[in-house]
Enzyme design. Sequence first.
Site, PDB file in Angstrom:
ATOM      1  N   GLU A  66       6.790   4.784  13.898  1.00  0.00           N
ATOM      2  CA  GLU A  66       5.432   4.785  14.291  1.00  0.00           C
ATOM      3  C   GLU A  66       5.232   5.095  15.774  1.00  0.00           C
ATOM      4  O   GLU A  66       6.178   4.634  16.386  1.00  0.00           O
ATOM      5  CB  GLU A  66       4.796   3.475  14.005  1.00  0.00           C
ATOM      6  CG  GLU A  66       4.739   3.011  12.448  1.00  0.00           C
ATOM      7  CD  GLU A  66       3.940   1.937  12.221  1.00  0.00           C
ATOM      8  OE1 GLU A  66       2.785   1.921  12.066  1.00  0.00           O
ATOM      9  OE2 GLU A  66       4.468   0.692  12.028  1.00  0.00           O
ATOM     10  N   LYS A 107       4.423   9.168  14.494  1.00  0.00           N
ATOM     11  CA  LYS A 107       4.331   8.766  13.193  1.00  0.00           C
ATOM     12  C   LYS A 107       4.794   9.529  12.222  1.00  0.00           C
ATOM     13  O   LYS A 107       4.280  10.635  11.708  1.00  0.00           O
ATOM     14  CB  LYS A 107       2.738   8.254  13.176  1.00  0.00           C
ATOM     15  CG  LYS A 107       2.425   7.450  11.576  1.00  0.00           C
ATOM     16  CD  LYS A 107       1.363   6.725  12.030  1.00  0.00           C
ATOM     17  CE  LYS A 107       0.889   6.345  10.504  1.00  0.00           C
ATOM     18  NZ  LYS A 107       1.589   5.263  10.174  1.00  0.00           N
ATOM     19  N   ASP A 137       7.330  -7.016   8.620  1.00  0.00           N
ATOM     20  CA  ASP A 137       6.177  -6.431   8.552  1.00  0.00           C
ATOM     21  C   ASP A 137       6.491  -4.947   7.734  1.00  0.00           C
ATOM     22  O   ASP A 137       5.407  -4.521   7.077  1.00  0.00           O
ATOM     23  CB  ASP A 137       5.848  -5.854  10.030  1.00  0.00           C
ATOM     24  CG  ASP A 137       4.411  -5.115  10.173  1.00  0.00           C
ATOM     25  OD1 ASP A 137       3.423  -5.744   9.521  1.00  0.00           O
ATOM     26  OD2 ASP A 137       4.054  -4.069  10.728  1.00  0.00           O
ATOM     27  N   HIS A 146       0.952  -1.225  -0.170  1.00  0.00           N
ATOM     28  CA  HIS A 146       0.007   0.120   0.230  1.00  0.00           C
ATOM     29  C   HIS A 146       0.918   1.210   0.000  1.00  0.00           C
ATOM     30  O   HIS A 146       0.375   2.362  -0.232  1.00  0.00           O
ATOM     31  CB  HIS A 146      -1.078  -0.113   1.172  1.00  0.00           C
ATOM     32  CG  HIS A 146      -0.235   0.264   2.448  1.00  0.00           C
ATOM     33  ND1 HIS A 146       0.137  -0.653   3.225  1.00  0.00           N
ATOM     34  CD2 HIS A 146      -0.512   1.462   3.255  1.00  0.00           C
ATOM     35  CE1 HIS A 146       0.458   0.132   4.454  1.00  0.00           C
ATOM     36  NE2 HIS A 146       0.200   1.318   4.357  1.00  0.00           N
ATOM     37  N   HIS A 198       7.478  -2.368   2.424  1.00  0.00           N
ATOM     38  CA  HIS A 198       7.360  -0.760   2.400  1.00  0.00           C
ATOM     39  C   HIS A 198       8.701  -0.189   2.199  1.00  0.00           C
ATOM     40  O   HIS A 198       9.005   0.801   1.474  1.00  0.00           O
ATOM     41  CB  HIS A 198       6.663  -0.282   3.575  1.00  0.00           C
ATOM     42  CG  HIS A 198       5.422  -0.905   3.829  1.00  0.00           C
ATOM     43  ND1 HIS A 198       4.688  -1.359   2.743  1.00  0.00           N
ATOM     44  CD2 HIS A 198       4.811  -1.043   5.176  1.00  0.00           C
ATOM     45  CE1 HIS A 198       3.342  -1.900   3.437  1.00  0.00           C
ATOM     46  NE2 HIS A 198       3.512  -1.753   4.642  1.00  0.00           N
TER      47      HIS A 198
END
Length: 514
Positions: free
Chosen positions: A223, A352, A242, A185, A247
């Site tokens: 984060e 974040k 993760d 994403h 990413h």
Amino acid sequence: MKRIEQPVMLVVFGASGDLAHRKLIPALYHLAYQNLLPPNFTLLGFARTKYSDEEFREMARAGVEEYGVNGVDDHIWHWFSQGLFYQSGNYDDLDSFKKLAARVAKLEKQRPTNGSQLYYLATPPSVFEPITSLIYEVGLCRDDMEGQLRVIIEKPFGHDLESARALNQHLLKLFREDQIYRIDHYLGKETVQNILVFRFGNGIFEPVWNRTYIDHVQITVAEALGIEDRGGYYDKSGAIRDMVQNHMMQLLALTAMEPPFAFEAEAVRDQKVNVLRAIRPIDPARVDEWVVRAQYGSGVSNGKVIPGYTQEKGVPANSTTDSYIALKLDIDNWRWKGVPFYLRTGKAMPAKLTEINIVFRRPPLMLFETVDGDKVPPSNILTLRIQPDEGIRLSFDAKRPGPNVVIERVAMDFSYREQFGSQPAADAYERLLLDAILGDTTLFIRRDEVELAWDRITRILEGWQMQEDALKAQGKTAKLPTYPAGTWGPKEADELLAKDHRYWRNPASVRVSR
Ligand code: BG6
């Protein structure tokens, strides 16, 4: 962009789950709101939970109300919800899939798509294989569709190189590569796509985008939250699987790749693959020289009290899973030889925030500094702020007005919000769903790309395994360094850069609570 004229049916596996509720359905509704969905757009949800079509529509509406960008317009909702249907069943049960095939055929009669169907696997990875095998077995993927039939696969795509290869081999027995849409994403984020526009749509940056002018690159994906209630999943994956394998490797690839000859899927993905291939494989036996892993201890992040990682629900007290990772990668190609890429990501950090810092070399002669030039930190840093406060900032030294030469660090700043208003940027899923509907694979991961990223990451996992095995043989267990929640990471991560005479660029605007 105009509404797509070709009708499609999207079958979402895992339609009662969190991803569908928070992301997919609100994103599809927002596409409808912008008049971007095809006429007669049909969404058939499939999951274990039993819902009627009506209950599914209500659940979908609640998701749009809670997570959508601008509420629900009754007129548009009416049009959109007429196309929502639901079928319950088990992911590994032939009978459920026969019923699904019958439902698809029935809907196809009511709302013809001419076989243009997308299967979205928004499920845990353990059922990717049974679902795809069964849709094949019940004849839902005939191969006479000429690219009309596509399958979208959510992350995680494998948990190491071997499992990613096995999944690819499985999928490629059933589908052609151009029918497989592997999602990351991050590629749907506006600011991530802008990396390519910034680099290749302008003439002035590319000439300095290389080892002659760049000292090093830092990529931070921080984060503020801990793992919350995802302990069960997270402890099996850790920050490396993760965030880094997918990413962060994508952010690195877009920052470091060569210009493609055109902005089209294969050209862009070829260049990403080339740069991933040039990443020097880490020797598992020397993993500690390149990689730091750690876990957060208890603390306060962003005003929220967070327990230590090993006290989180679903995490064993002796867990050695990384909630933080910092690593150094070398890219052995003509452009980047000698320019390290430092990557770090973690949960329970002070904010974040995702940004890429391109740190340029110092001038060859420091005319205006009284100290030894080598000790002056580089002043020219280009910061690509991916999120939040999206923008780009270039810092440089300027003379403060006055009779003496006093140097001050200043910046040129571009802010998306100031430039384009406060209109919320489209969610990443919106763009990716639209591209999948349109049949554009540019922003999806190709087979060789996912395997190369896993190859480099699996060496790190092997290194950690070797260490843990060696300790076990001595009757000891591994213990990871910790960092208090709400801080930028363990001292070992600072040392990783300090041994190269560099340091992490932590944004001054973020307050660290201790
Ligand atoms: C997901 C990870 O892929 O990305 C999550 O599984 C993480 O752990 C999330 O929080 C971050 O995405 P974003 O878009 O919020 O930066």
